[in-house]
Design a protein around this motif. Sequence first.
Motif, mmCIF file in Angstrom:
data_model
loop_
_atom_site.group_PDB
_atom_site.id
_atom_site.type_symbol
_atom_site.label_atom_id
_atom_site.label_comp_id
_atom_site.label_asym_id
_atom_site.label_seq_id
_atom_site.Cartn_x
_atom_site.Cartn_y
_atom_site.Cartn_z
ATOM 1 N N HIS A 1 16.695 -53.855 25.192
ATOM 2 C CA HIS A 1 17.682 -54.290 26.183
ATOM 3 C C HIS A 1 18.121 -53.112 27.042
ATOM 4 O O HIS A 1 17.863 -51.955 26.702
ATOM 5 C CB HIS A 1 18.919 -54.872 25.477
ATOM 6 N N ASP B 1 21.683 -51.472 28.700
ATOM 7 C CA ASP B 1 23.120 -51.511 28.424
ATOM 8 C C ASP B 1 23.916 -51.787 29.695
ATOM 9 O O ASP B 1 23.437 -51.564 30.811
ATOM 10 C CB ASP B 1 23.587 -50.148 27.888
ATOM 11 N N GLN C 1 21.681 -43.353 29.680
ATOM 12 C CA GLN C 1 22.287 -43.446 28.361
ATOM 13 C C GLN C 1 21.824 -42.235 27.558
ATOM 14 O O GLN C 1 20.637 -41.907 27.557
ATOM 15 C CB GLN C 1 21.793 -44.742 27.732
ATOM 16 N N HIS D 1 16.017 -50.019 25.525
ATOM 17 C CA HIS D 1 16.090 -49.432 24.189
ATOM 18 C C HIS D 1 16.476 -50.517 23.202
ATOM 19 O O HIS D 1 17.023 -51.564 23.581
ATOM 20 C CB HIS D 1 17.081 -48.265 24.152
HETATM 21 FE FE LIG Z 1 22.210 -50.567 23.785
#
Ligand SMILES: [Fe+2]
Length: 445
Positions: A266, A268, A279, A413
């Motif tokens: 997915h 974020d 991220q 991720h």
């Molecule tokens: Fe995540």
Amino acid sequence: MIYLSPLSPLLELFVRLFQIEDCSAHRGALRGSAVSFLRLESVVRLRGDFSEKFGYTQAPWTHKTQTRACASTSATFQLREDCLELNCGGTLMHFNYVWLRDHCRSASSFNSKTNQRNLDTGSIDLSICPDNTTVEDGHLVITWPGGHVSKYSLRWLAENSYERRKQSTVQPHILWNSDIYKNANIPSAKWETFMSCDDELKKFLQNYLLYGIAFVDDVPATVEATEAVTQRVSLIRETTYGRMWCFTSDFSRGDTAYSQLALDRHTDTSYFQEPCGIQVFHCLKHEGTGGRTLLVDGFYAAEKLRQQSPKNFELLAHVPIRHEYIENTDNHQNHLTGVGPVLNIYPWNNEVYLIRYNNYDRSVINMIPHETVQKWYVAHRELTIELRRPENELWVKLSPGKVIFIDNWRVMHGRESFSGLRQLCGCYLTRDDVLSTARCFGLQA
Ligand SMILES: [Fe+2]
Ligand SMILES: C[N+](C)(C)CCCC[C@H](N)C(=O)O
Ligand SMILES: O=C(O)CCC(=O)C(=O)O
């Protein structure tokens, strides 16, 4: 698939077009990455109505390239009715007259200290034409009606012309599956060097831009060191999760991330109108089993989809989908929503620049009629199949010392379920500032 021999002219062309510094390091990856080529072709092929309508032939404005400057100090020109035609070292360039006045670099028109325009564009006569034009000393000199003189170096004109710019191509990306990434043998940056040496940071950023992931090793397993590493790269983006966050499976927040459960691939913060650009994760401690991190190049999957089913690609690029984060606990109240298609593409060249893919946080679909709903699910399934192909999955075990940076607009991720105490820290970074750091190093971003 296109097979490329080691000295394939196509590969050389690709490397040249994308102006990848230190080509040798990425040669292996390029050879395996047929999709990169397909992508380049498809972007050009699918440039669409928008670009044709506005007379665009490619996407020269998307990203800066280090164009070879016009080396000659002389040039010839012709004053056409609607533009100045400049022949500089064999390259024919066309400059609109309003554009020339608008881009005057004289002190009254442009502040070269701030790199900002002083001139009020709204006051330029839209049918302006030069009174007098000469080429002197490597400069084009124009006298405008009313006496204002504009002087442009031929080098500057060449660098900023549409004709030069269109020779460059879209943002260089090496699209990867597991083998392509592994065969590329990208070295991780090392903490000591990374913190002290700009060249190490530059190489790290180049890898990050090409692959959408990059690692720093040997980082002390503390939040402070993780913060220091990220601040070498960019500004931290504070969110509802904090600035630097540290989390474990304690359900301290109303989200599955704070559990021991597996998480499918997915992106974020899909529920932000502008999802976080980067991220950062650092696993400070894990005493238990499982918990490996899954990485999948979403751009690779999207390009496969574009090749296989242009209609499904289009659908995912245009149907608006809402993502939502609703949290209602004693300590936290949040209701965030972000609306946008799964595949976000630039309208001027159809390049995918942002993917929102999070089946956990995807909200109610109610912005499209029922027949489109069915079609959307079919298209979403096809993308999901691509994202789930085992050969596209890169699994890594994050251990203390290894900090990963993930392009959250591109690379999905996920994680394997785990047992035992597992503590992760990290943060989100703002995309603009990461790209800004890269550009300050002269990288194409
Ligand atoms: Fe995540
Ligand atoms: C990374 N950190 C644990 C702080 C937040 C996790 C956010 C999880 C959320 N479902 C999302 O995908 O955005
Ligand atoms: O626990 C992990 O490895 C990652 C969880 C996750 O997806 C997240 O925090 O965004």
